[in-house]
Structure formats: structure tokens, C-alpha cells
Write a protein that holds these residues in place. Structure first.
Motif, mmCIF file in Angstrom:
data_model
loop_
_atom_site.group_PDB
_atom_site.id
_atom_site.type_symbol
_atom_site.label_atom_id
_atom_site.label_comp_id
_atom_site.label_asym_id
_atom_site.label_seq_id
_atom_site.Cartn_x
_atom_site.Cartn_y
_atom_site.Cartn_z
ATOM 1 N N TYR A 169 49.739 50.409 46.579
ATOM 2 C CA TYR A 169 50.968 49.708 46.937
ATOM 3 C C TYR A 169 52.102 50.708 47.125
ATOM 4 C CZ TYR A 169 52.478 50.346 42.062
ATOM 5 O OH TYR A 169 52.836 50.891 40.859
ATOM 6 N N ARG A 170 53.149 50.280 47.807
ATOM 7 C CA ARG A 170 54.285 51.137 48.068
ATOM 8 C C ARG A 170 55.180 51.199 46.825
ATOM 9 N NH1 ARG A 170 55.006 53.172 52.657
ATOM 10 N NH2 ARG A 170 53.739 51.557 53.681
ATOM 11 N N ALA A 171 55.472 52.421 46.371
ATOM 12 C CA ALA A 171 56.242 52.617 45.137
ATOM 13 C C ALA A 171 57.324 53.671 45.360
ATOM 14 C CB ALA A 171 55.307 53.035 43.999
ATOM 15 N N ASP A 202 41.272 40.351 53.364
ATOM 16 C CA ASP A 202 42.477 41.016 53.854
ATOM 17 C C ASP A 202 43.663 40.765 52.929
ATOM 18 O OD1 ASP A 202 41.095 41.910 56.057
ATOM 19 O OD2 ASP A 202 41.695 40.235 57.336
ATOM 20 N N VAL A 203 44.536 41.759 52.832
ATOM 21 C CA VAL A 203 45.790 41.582 52.109
ATOM 22 C C VAL A 203 46.624 40.545 52.863
ATOM 23 C CG1 VAL A 203 47.917 42.706 51.358
ATOM 24 C CG2 VAL A 203 45.738 43.950 51.242
ATOM 25 N N PRO A 204 47.089 39.484 52.206
ATOM 26 C CA PRO A 204 47.716 38.367 52.921
ATOM 27 C C PRO A 204 49.094 38.658 53.495
ATOM 28 C CG PRO A 204 47.825 37.986 50.564
ATOM 29 C CD PRO A 204 46.972 39.203 50.758
ATOM 30 N N SER A 205 49.763 39.739 53.048
ATOM 31 C CA SER A 205 51.110 40.011 53.537
ATOM 32 C C SER A 205 51.334 41.511 53.622
ATOM 33 C CB SER A 205 52.160 39.379 52.613
ATOM 34 O OG SER A 205 53.466 39.716 53.034
ATOM 35 N N LYS A 206 52.068 41.925 54.661
ATOM 36 C CA LYS A 206 52.435 43.331 54.809
ATOM 37 C C LYS A 206 53.771 43.639 54.140
ATOM 38 C CE LYS A 206 49.986 43.837 59.213
ATOM 39 N NZ LYS A 206 50.109 44.201 60.655
ATOM 40 N N ASP A 207 54.440 42.614 53.644
ATOM 41 C CA ASP A 207 55.747 42.775 53.023
ATOM 42 C C ASP A 207 55.634 42.657 51.515
ATOM 43 O OD1 ASP A 207 56.943 42.878 55.602
ATOM 44 O OD2 ASP A 207 56.825 40.683 55.710
ATOM 45 N N HIS A 208 56.762 42.813 50.855
ATOM 46 C CA HIS A 208 56.826 42.593 49.413
ATOM 47 C C HIS A 208 56.504 41.132 49.145
ATOM 48 C CE1 HIS A 208 58.521 42.788 45.309
ATOM 49 N NE2 HIS A 208 58.233 44.069 45.406
ATOM 50 N N PHE A 209 55.562 40.885 48.242
ATOM 51 C CA PHE A 209 54.979 39.546 48.140
ATOM 52 C C PHE A 209 54.651 39.251 46.677
ATOM 53 C CE2 PHE A 209 51.348 36.537 48.737
ATOM 54 C CZ PHE A 209 51.969 35.608 49.566
ATOM 55 N N GLU A 241 54.450 45.426 47.354
ATOM 56 C CA GLU A 241 54.086 45.565 48.769
ATOM 57 C C GLU A 241 52.717 46.247 48.809
ATOM 58 O OE1 GLU A 241 55.544 47.860 52.847
ATOM 59 O OE2 GLU A 241 56.975 47.575 51.202
ATOM 60 N N VAL A 242 51.674 45.443 48.769
ATOM 61 C CA VAL A 242 50.306 45.954 48.694
ATOM 62 C C VAL A 242 49.849 46.400 50.083
ATOM 63 C CG1 VAL A 242 47.925 45.389 48.135
ATOM 64 C CG2 VAL A 242 49.782 44.506 46.713
ATOM 65 N N VAL A 243 49.263 47.580 50.120
ATOM 66 C CA VAL A 243 48.751 48.125 51.382
ATOM 67 C C VAL A 243 47.246 47.916 51.496
ATOM 68 C CG1 VAL A 243 48.480 50.211 52.772
ATOM 69 C CG2 VAL A 243 50.601 49.825 51.480
ATOM 70 N N SER A 244 46.538 48.104 50.395
ATOM 71 C CA SER A 244 45.081 47.900 50.417
ATOM 72 C C SER A 244 44.612 47.607 49.006
ATOM 73 C CB SER A 244 44.360 49.144 50.961
ATOM 74 O OG SER A 244 44.563 50.248 50.087
ATOM 75 N N TRP A 245 43.415 47.021 48.932
ATOM 76 C CA TRP A 245 42.794 46.756 47.632
ATOM 77 C C TRP A 245 41.290 46.659 47.804
ATOM 78 C CZ3 TRP A 245 45.719 41.504 46.794
ATOM 79 C CH2 TRP A 245 45.340 40.592 47.775
ATOM 80 N N SER A 246 40.593 46.560 46.672
ATOM 81 C CA SER A 246 39.134 46.570 46.708
ATOM 82 C C SER A 246 38.532 45.194 46.936
ATOM 83 C CB SER A 246 38.585 47.147 45.394
ATOM 84 O OG SER A 246 39.068 46.398 44.281
ATOM 85 N N MET A 247 39.316 44.135 46.916
ATOM 86 C CA MET A 247 38.779 42.806 47.204
ATOM 87 C C MET A 247 38.320 42.751 48.655
ATOM 88 S SD MET A 247 40.928 39.809 45.256
ATOM 89 C CE MET A 247 42.583 40.424 45.489
ATOM 90 N N ASP A 274 26.217 36.116 41.534
ATOM 91 C CA ASP A 274 26.875 37.083 42.407
ATOM 92 C C ASP A 274 28.351 37.208 42.089
ATOM 93 O OD1 ASP A 274 25.310 38.523 44.383
ATOM 94 O OD2 ASP A 274 24.700 36.559 45.135
ATOM 95 N N ASP A 275 28.930 38.328 42.578
ATOM 96 C CA ASP A 275 30.365 38.580 42.487
ATOM 97 C C ASP A 275 30.957 38.453 43.890
ATOM 98 O OD1 ASP A 275 29.603 39.262 39.950
ATOM 99 O OD2 ASP A 275 29.848 41.418 40.241
ATOM 100 N N GLY A 276 32.256 38.202 43.948
ATOM 101 C CA GLY A 276 32.894 38.115 45.249
ATOM 102 C C GLY A 276 34.377 37.820 45.152
ATOM 103 N N ALA A 277 35.007 37.636 46.308
ATOM 104 C CA ALA A 277 36.438 37.346 46.370
ATOM 105 C C ALA A 277 36.726 36.584 47.652
ATOM 106 C CB ALA A 277 37.258 38.626 46.314
ATOM 107 N N HIS A 278 37.756 35.774 47.606
ATOM 108 C CA HIS A 278 38.190 35.052 48.805
ATOM 109 C C HIS A 278 39.622 34.583 48.625
ATOM 110 C CE1 HIS A 278 37.508 30.873 47.032
ATOM 111 N NE2 HIS A 278 36.807 31.627 46.202
ATOM 112 N N GLN A 279 40.268 34.289 49.732
ATOM 113 C CA GLN A 279 41.635 33.760 49.706
ATOM 114 C C GLN A 279 41.575 32.247 49.772
ATOM 115 O OE1 GLN A 279 44.468 35.610 52.378
ATOM 116 N NE2 GLN A 279 45.687 33.731 52.532
ATOM 117 N N PHE A 280 42.310 31.603 48.869
ATOM 118 C CA PHE A 280 42.281 30.153 48.778
ATOM 119 C C PHE A 280 43.716 29.642 48.901
ATOM 120 C CE2 PHE A 280 42.023 26.016 46.760
ATOM 121 C CZ PHE A 280 40.790 25.541 47.170
#
Length: 936
Positions: free
Chosen positions: A873-875, A845-852, A836-842, A196-202
Motif C-alpha cells: 500500500y502507499r505510505a 482484484d483490488v476493488p479501488s485505486k484510491d484510499h478506501f 490505498e492498496v496497490v496489490s495483495w495476495s488475494m 480448499d482455500d480461496g478468496a472472492h469479492q462479495f
């Protein structure tokens, strides 16, 4: 001959304790000559003249079996001998392992007395040896990873055939010889292979890591009694992959072998009655727990799993330990194992995050599962090294882990109601010297602590506990002195460039730091000694002060609801009981002063404390000493071990503080001076003869051959994981080997140098050697040798990133793109970027609403084709591109003497030469990486 006058006689043999307050009746007894055999009672012995009373009872005579020996030396020798005997007993109980059971060609072994199938260590070692030596380094994504999967699938198919044959044989025997009665049914045997494929925050070690995985493989077996058992399952988990640089015999081929043997036994016995068992042969733990995440989030069986038993290994000797647990029924189930070894102290310590380690248990707990985490942990010097081999695994260790796990699996399968399990940290549990297991709720612990506190109050009320302001202050100060003083030794060792001389054996810190710790502890007692009272009153007040300290610590820990407070409560209980015991036996002078604490009281006070304290102390040093070799170059490990040693010196036998007052200030002073001299001698000898590292206690060195396609550099990064000697020890050898000078690079200033193994990279400061001149000298291609063209231009099929479907919305200021990564012949890609990521396909959840600063690690199965990540992302505009750094690890070099050769460059010699020239005291974690920068 000179005669002695009356004054001299009075000085030699005072007739009253008031003539010499420091003398005890036993001191006088030792000074007085024995009565002749024909002597009468007309002239009584000087000790008898004192007419000392003890609560109205007659004074003790020579016939008292517990009487203090006549000499100071004898008294000390007997008591210290008792403590040493306890240490020897604790050692035997702590390290004893069961006798291995042998078998032939993987056959089941049946106990001739009970008729029960026995767990076989020999069967386990057959699996371990094949995985760790025949296959070797089983890193996720490598060819060896694929080979392991094929081997395990074949083994499991063979086990299912054995179970079917045994079931048919038993049915035939029962029908022909048993009157037509069918035997109890064997369990249903099912197997799955999951990809399987997947993603998680570690999040690990204060770093946020985003994990992506593709084609991650698990092998799954279920043994069930049928539909009635299928809905409730206990998961047994172990991983078959290894980390970089290790063949992984114990981590984690041993638990894999244990699970294979469990399936062999349980599939050929009547099915468990209540719950099914699911065995997860996990394909990706070392890649940061991807495979366990894949199973518990993607596989259809996940919804039936109610609890987990995780099996791990980070050592090669001794018993395994239950070190994490989070539900009362599962903890109580552990009481069924034949060789319990567990303590909530380890559970609490692991929860603090101080131990830089983790297991798949974390992933399951995050999914609200309860269970047990068990691991082999002793002698972890070999953990994650090339020495983690079957031959270095102690005899009896697989038997210990296997019999415990088998008993646990049978009990939870037959008895535990897993439908009502809830997570909790409010359970106290521990083994009693490896013989039996105790567990109870934290509420029960607090009630028991209240009773123990009441016993301490009773000891004060009846006069058994007679603490003074002096003792209440001096005892905790002795503890503080024991903790701080050995740091002077640590600072001295570091100042002369001889750190970690104690590293090669777990017990050496006691020798190196113990004397000064003990001297400081006793020094406080010497400074706070009350010269206005007798030795006995100093003894009793100190013994009382120890009880007060224990009781205060117990109350504080109970209020904080710390489960580990049971340890302090035990000490408080024993100390109060010893004081009450002493109350009826203490001697007094005619003036009513205490002459001495009863000698037997010290044996009562120390017996349980010292035996259990040393038993736990072995675990503490077995865990911490090897750990200092892999916790980073910035950690002051000498000071860490100085504090750990001081803590242990104090808590092994605190009654020694009171005992030190027994013979007066002169003996105490001489003892302190002797300890100080011993400390000086240990340091002088130790700095001359002790070396931190040897063949079986090696220094960990990390090697990365990094080819930077952007800059054209070909560099060898060399780093170590502890603050012990390094440059003069090893780097100078590499400089001579490659005929170039190393440059120091701080990991703090260059955080991306080791992105291939992020987040562990934060511990690594590096020495960097330019390998380009070496390669040009080695190559047979004369054109290349004379060319100034970067060697990296010869890399074929280098990992790369491309951007597709880019767009920019000027109204929202958001830029979208799809990042595509291809990495043929490479594994474990790591991308890092700031945005500053707003959304992604993983699917996380995006771990931060700020520049990271984002670090995304990707792992996958053998010959993975690459991966894709959609990003928004914000550009500042359409041309505000995303700057991304990509690092990819090569598949070659993992335990097999192979390294990719760049066409015509002779690059194969860089790593091969280094590996072959490795000193015996060094263990290498080595790999090749390619680094590139992209503006997408």
C-alpha cells in the motif's frame, strides 16, 4: 290515513328516467310493486311502460337469470359474495400441499399402481430432525459443523451400499427369471470431499466485502450413466451450514434431506440417459457463499457443470417457489414438475435488490452458469431464528419440494441439451393457480401484448369502450389515492408509538390499512362523478377508464421490456373482453343514454382478474410482511405496508370502481363514510388489543458480548432489526437484570460495533450495557472482584495480528508487509483498515485505486490455524504503519448453553443469564466477540 296526491306519486314513481337521471330501470323496478297474480296486461308494469330497448332486442324480464337483484343490498351482496368466493378458492389453490408419503427406516417407497419409486417426506424429516435438533447450530468452523460433515459422509456411504445391493439383487433376478437378459444399468455412484482455500469479492447491500476462506468443506456426489454423460452435468446445490442463532431445519436442512432422498431414489433406478447429476452438499453459504465459490472455482468437476438447480429455504409453510431463472430450456424444464409455483414477478423483484437476501445461485450465475433458484418462502417469521425446527415445518412441504425436484432432475437428466444454454432475462413464466406452468419468450409476449392492445382499440372503435376525460383522470387518481391515503394511518400509528401492530399475521395489513385505501379510491370516484349523465354512463366510462389505464401500463412495460408485464396484459385483455361482452347487453333510455352496465359484465371483468390477483397477493404479503421484521430500524415499515396494501386493494378488483357508480351518489357516499368509520374502529381497537409480536411471530434481537482488549471494556451490545417497540419492551428488562443503565449507540456513527456480522451491521443501532460490574459481583474470586484491572487481561490465546517481511520503497512510496492472524478458539475474523492498496495476495482484484475502507472477512473449517495476507500500500514512510481493527467471534454459545469462562472471572454468567431469561416474544441471535487494534 293520509292520501298521496299526484305530485307525490310522481316523485315516488317517476315515469321517465329524465324525471330522475340517477334512477336506472332496475331502480324503478325495485320501487314498483309486483303485479298481482291475476293482473292483466291492460295496465302494464311501470318498467314495461318505459319500453326500454337494447340494440333492438326486447327488454329483459324477470326470467333473465343474470338480471340485477331487486335491491341495492342484494346486488352488492351477490357481487361481493362472488369476490369473496374467488378469494377462498385462491386461498385453497395457493396453500394446498400434497399428502406426505411415509416410509419405514429409510426404505424406498414404490407406488403400487405405477411401480415407480416415490419420494418420501418421512425420509427427509429423519435427516432434517437429526441435523437441526440432534446436531443443532451448524455454524461454519464450529464443532457442530464438523459433526455434520461426518454424518453426511456416513449417510452417503450407506446410500451407495444400498444402491450396490439393489443392483446385485436385480441382476440376479433378471438372470434367473428373465431369460438371461441383464437389467438396465444403475448409475455410477461417486463421492468426493473437498477442502480448499480461496478468496472472492462479495458486494452486498451497497457494501464491498472482501472474503477469504480456508479449509472450506464440500461433500460432492455424482450419479452418471458413464463417460458419455460425465462431460455434461446438472448441479443440484444445498448448504448444510446454518447462520448464527438458528438450527436451520428449513434453511437449509430441508433441501439437504431432499437431496439425500433424491440420491436414494435415483441411485436405485436406471441411469439418466443424457446428463449426469452432481449433488453439492455445500459447507459454507451463510458465511457469504464461500463453499459454492470454492467448488465452482477449485473442484475438478466444475468444468463439466452446465446448469444449476439451487435449493433454499427461508420459510416453514406453503409450497416452494421458482423465483430466479435465467435460461429458456431450464425454465421450460420446470413445466414437468407436478406442483408448479413460479412467477417472473419474483424474478424481476429479486433483480432490483429490494429484497435483502441472496443465495448461492448468485455465485454460479457470476460464473456464467444458467439454472433455477427454488426456495420455501412462506411464514418466514421463523427464518434465521431458534424456531426454525422440524416441528414447525408444515406437513406436505417436504413432499412438495421433493416431488418437484425429483421430476425436474429426471427431466433435465434425460432430455435437456445443456451444451447450448445461454443466460437470458427475456423469458416470461408463471404458474396458473398451481395447476400448470406457462413460459414463453419476451418477444412472444410483446407480440401478444400488441394483439391485446389492438383488442382495446377495437373496443373503442365499436363503442364498447367509452372512456371520457373524467374517467381517464379519475381511475389513475384512484390508484394514487389508494397508495397514499393509508399512509395517514401509518403516520398516526407511529405518532402514538404503536407501529407494526399488523406484524403478527400476514393478512392484518389489509385490515389495518385497507378501509382507508378503499375509501380514498372510491372518494376520487365520488368527486369526479358526472352528475349530468346517468349512473350507467358513469359506470361504463369508469370501466372504460380502467381498461385504458391497463393498456397504457402494458404498453409502457412492454417498451421497457419488463417480463412481469404479462400481469398487466392479462388485466387489459380481460377488461377489453368484458367491455365487448357488455356492448350487446347494455340497456338504453328512449333518449339513447346508457341506463346501466349489464350486471353480468362485472362477473366477467372480475372473475379472472380477482382470482389471479388474490392468488399473487397471497405470495406478496407472505413475502413482505415477515420481511419487515428484519430490514432495519430506519425503514418506515408501516408506510411500506400501507403502500403495498393500497396497491393490492386497487388491483384485486378494479371493476369495483365502476360498480360504485351503479346505485347513485348517495349510496357511494354512504359506502365511503362506512369505510372511514371502519378505519377509525380498526385503529381504535387495534391499538388497544393488537401486539406486533408473539411466540411464533417474534421480534429479532441481536446480542453481542464484546470484549475490547485494547480499551479493556466488557460490553453487552443489544440491537434489533425493525422499527417496532424495543427499549421499553426489552432493554429495560436487561437494565434491571444486569443492574446498569444502557447507553444508545448509533450504528451510523459507530460502524465497527458489529463488524463480526458485517455488512448486516449497517442496520443495527445498539443499546450498550457495561457488564464489568455484573461480572465482578458474580465471580467467586475476591481478588478479582476488588481489582480495577481490566477483565480482558484474563483472556487467554486472544486473536492477534503480527506483521512480517515489512519493507518500504522511498522511490515508489509503497510499503509491503505480510499480515499473519492467529485465532485459536475463534471463528469468522473480520479485519478492517483504511489504505490505498496497490496489490495483495488475494486472488481477486483490488476493488479501488484510491484510499478506501477495506473490510476483509475470513471463515474457515473447524479448528482453523489462522490466515495470511500479503499487502502493498502507499505510505508516507517505513514507520507509516497500517492501523487494523480485528474482530473475532467465539465458537461457544451457538445453540448449546455454553459460554467460555475467563479464568476466575465468572464471565460465563453474562450470556447464560440472558438466554435463560429470554421472553417468548423475542428471538435471540447471540454470540461473543473479541476486539483488538493493531498498528502493523
Amino acid at each position: 290515513m293520509t292520501s298521496l296526491g299526484g305530485t307525490a306519486l310522481k316523485q315516488r314513481h317517476p315515469t321517465s328516467l329524465r324525471d330522475d337521471p340517477s334512477r336506472t330501470p332496475h331502480d324503478l323496478d325495485a320501487l314498483s310493486p309486483p303485479l298481482p297474480a291475476n293482473a292483466s296486461n291492460k295496465h302494464p308494469h311501470p318498467y314495461q311502460q318505459l319500453n326500454i330497448k337494447s340494440n333492438g332486442k326486447k327488454p329483459r324480464t324477470d326470467k333473465d337469470p343474470f338480471r340485477l337483484p331487486r335491491s341495492t343490498f342484494g346486488a352488492c351482496a351477490l357481487y361481493l359474495g362472488f369476490l369473496i368466493s374467488l378469494a377462498i378458492l385462491a386461498f385453497h389453490l395457493h396453500y394446498s400441499l400434497p399428502t406426505p408419503v411415509s416410509s419405514a427406516d429409510g426404505a424406498l417407497v414404490v407406488d403400487p399402481l405405477t411401480g415407480q419409486k416415490q419420494f418420501s417426506e418421512e425420509n427427509v424429516r429423519r435427516v432434517v430432525k437429526h441435523l437441526s435438533e440432534d446436531i443443532g447450530y451448524r455454524v461454519v468452523g464450529t464443532e457442530q459443523d464438523q459433526e455434520t460433515q461426518v454424518y453426511l459422509v456416513n449417510e452417503i456411504h450407506a446410500l451407495r451400499e444400498q444402491a450396490e445391493q439393489e443392483s446385485a439383487r436385480r441382476s440376479s433376478v433378471a438372470l434367473t427369471e428373465g431369460g438371461g437378459v441383464a437389467p438396465a444399468a444403475f448409475p455410477q455412484f461417486e463421492m468426493w470431499t473437498q477442502k480448499d482455500d480461496g478468496a472472492h469479492q462479495f458486494d452486498f447491500m451497497s457494501k464491498v466485502v472482501m472474503k477469504m476462506y480456508a479449509n472450506m468443506t464440500n461433500i460432492i456426489v455424482r450419479l452418471s450413466c458413464g463417460p458419455q454423460c460425465d462431460k455434461n452435468a446438472i448441479l443440484l446445490n444445498a448448504h448444510y451450514d446454518t447462520t448464527l442463532g438458528s438450527p436451520g431445519a428449513v434453511d437449509d436442512a430441508l433441501p439437504i434431506g431432499v437431496m439425500v432422498e433424491l440420491i436414494r431414489i435415483l441411485s436405485q433406478r436406471p441411469a439418466l440417459k443424457k446428463n449426469s447429476l452432481i449433488f453439492l452438499f455445500n459447507g459454507g453459504e451463510e458465511s457469504l457463499q464461500d463453499a459454492s465459490h470454492s467448488f465452482i472455482n477449485n473442484h475438478p468437476l466444475r468444468k463439466y457443470v452446465k446448469a444449476v438447480i439451487n435449493l433454499e429455504g427461508c420459510g416453514t409453510t406453503g409450497p416452494e417457489i421458482l423465483f430466479q431463472a435465467n435460461s429458456r430450456p431450464m425454465i421450460e424444464a420446470y413445466s414437468q414438475v407436478p406442483y408448479p409455483h413460479a412467477t417472473v414477478l419474483a424474478n424481476d423483484l429479486f433483480a432490483t435488490g429490494v429484497l435483502l437476501s441472496d443465495t448461492d445461485y448468485r455465485i454460479f450465475v457470476q460464473e456464467n452458469l444458467t439454472g433455477l433458484d427454488m426456495a420455501v418462502y412462506k411464514n418466514s417469521y421463523l427464518y434465521h431464528t431458534h424456531l426454525d425446527l422440524d416441528r414447525n415445518m408444515e406437513q406436505g412441504l417436504p413432499q412438495h419440494l421433493g416431488e418437484n425436484t425429483l421430476a425436474l432432475a429426471i427431466y433435465v437428466g434425460d432430455n435437456v441439451d445443456v451444451t447450448q444454454l445461454e443466460q437470458t432475462s427475456s423469458v416470461v413464466f408463471f404458474d396458473v393457480l398451481g395447476k400448470f406452468f406457462v413460459s414463453y419468450s419476451l418477444e412472444a409476449a410483446i407480440w401478444s401484448h400488441t394483439a391485446i392492445g389492438a383488442l382495446a382499440v377495437l373496443a373503442v372503435t365499436i363503442g364498447a369502450c367509452r372512456f371520457t376525460l373524467r374517467s381517464v383522470i379519475s381511475v389513475p387518481l384512484s390508484l394514487i389515492a389508494a397508495l397514499l391515503a393509508p399512509n395517514l394511518t401509518a403516520l398516526f400509528l407511529r405518532s402514538i408509538g404503536r407501529p407494526m401492530i399488523w406484524f403478527s399475521h400476514e393478512w392484518l395489513p389489509i385490515v389495518v390499512f385497507g378501509p382507508l385505501s378503499a375509501a380514498a379510491m372510491l372518494g376520487v370516484q365520488w368527486l369526479f362523478r358526472d352528475e349530468k349523465v346517468s349512473n350507467g354512463e358513469n359506470e361504463l366510462s369508469t370501466l372504460s377508464g380502467i381498461t385504458v389505464l391497463y393498456t397504457i401500463l402494458m404498453v409502457a412495460a412492454s417498451v421497457a421490456r419488463i417480463a412481469s408485464s404479462y400481469f398487466i396484459a392479462l388485466y387489459s385483455l380481460v377488461s377489453s373482453a368484458a367491455l365487448i361482452f357488455n356492448r350487446k347487453r347494455i340497456g338504453k333510455t328512449p333518449g339513447g343514454n346508457i341506463s346501466t352496465v349489464d350486471y353480468l359484465t362485472y362477473f366477467v371483468a372480475s372473475g379472472i382478474q380477482t382470482l389471479y390477483g388474490i392468488y399473487l397477493g397471497f405470495s406478496l404479503f407472505d413475502l413482505v410482511v415477515p420481511l419487515t421484521g428484519r430490514i432495519g430500524v430506519t425503514v418506515p415499515v408501516d408506510n411500506v405496508m400501507a403502500v403495498v396494501t393500497g396497491f393490492s386493494v386497487f388491483f384485486v378488483s378494479p371493476p369495483l370502481l365502476a360498480f360504485s357508480h351503479r346505485f347513485g351518489p348517495l349510496v357511494l357516499k354512504k359506502t365511503i363514510l362506512s369505510l372511514l368509520l371502519a378505519q377509525v374502529a380498526v385503529v381504535l381497537v387495534g391499538t388497544l388489543v393488537l401486539s406486533p409480536y408473539d411466540t411464533m411471530h417474534p421480534k429479532r434481537v441481536f446480542i453481542q458480548h464484546l470484549r475490547n482488549t485494547t480499551s479493556g471494556e466488557s460490553l453487552l451490545y443489544v440491537a434489533h432489526a425493525d422499527p417496532g417497540p424495543f427499549y421499553d419492551l426489552y432493554v429495560t428488562e436487561l437494565e434491571a437484570m444486569y443492574q446498569t443503565k444502557a447507553t444508545f449507540r448509533s450504528g451510523f456513527d459507530n460502524p465497527g460495533d458489529w463488524n463480526s456480522i458485517y455488512p448486516f451491521s449497517q442496520f443495527l443501532d445498539s443499546y450498550v450495557l457495561d457488564t464489568t460490574p455484573f461480572i465482578r459481583r458474580l465471580t467467586s474470586n475476591t481478588t478479582l472482584a476488588q481489582s480495577s484491572e481490566p477483565l480482558t487481561s484474563l483472556i487467554h490465546n486472544a486473536p492477534r495480528l503480527v506483521a512480517e517481511n515489512t519493507s518500504y520503497d522511498p522511490k515508489t512510496g509503497l510499503r509491503k508487509l505480510s499480515i499473519l492472524c492467529t485465532h485459536p478458539n475463534h471463528i469468522w475474523t473480520v479485519t478492517s483498515f483504511d489504505a490505498e492498496v496497490v496489490s495483495w495476495s488475494m486472488d481477486v482484484d483490488v476493488p479501488s485505486k484510491d484510499h478506501f475502507h477495506y473490510v476483509v472477512r475470513n471463515a474457515g473449517g473447524y479448528r482453523g490455524e489462522g490466515w495470511r495476507l500479503d499487502l502493498e500500500y502507499r505510505a508516507k514512510g517505513l514507520d507509516d504503519r497500517l492501523h487494523v481493527e480485528l474482530t473475532a467471534m467465539e465458537t461457544e454459545g451457538f445453540g448449546k448453553d455454553v459460554e467460555r469462562e475467563l479464568e476466575g472471572s465468572g464471565d460465563i454468567g453474562v450470556m447464560r443469564k440472558l438466554v435463560k431469561a429470554r421472553p417468548e416474544y423475542i428471538t435471540l441471535t447471540y454470540f461473543g466477540s473479541v476486539l483488538s487494534h493493531f498498528d502493523l
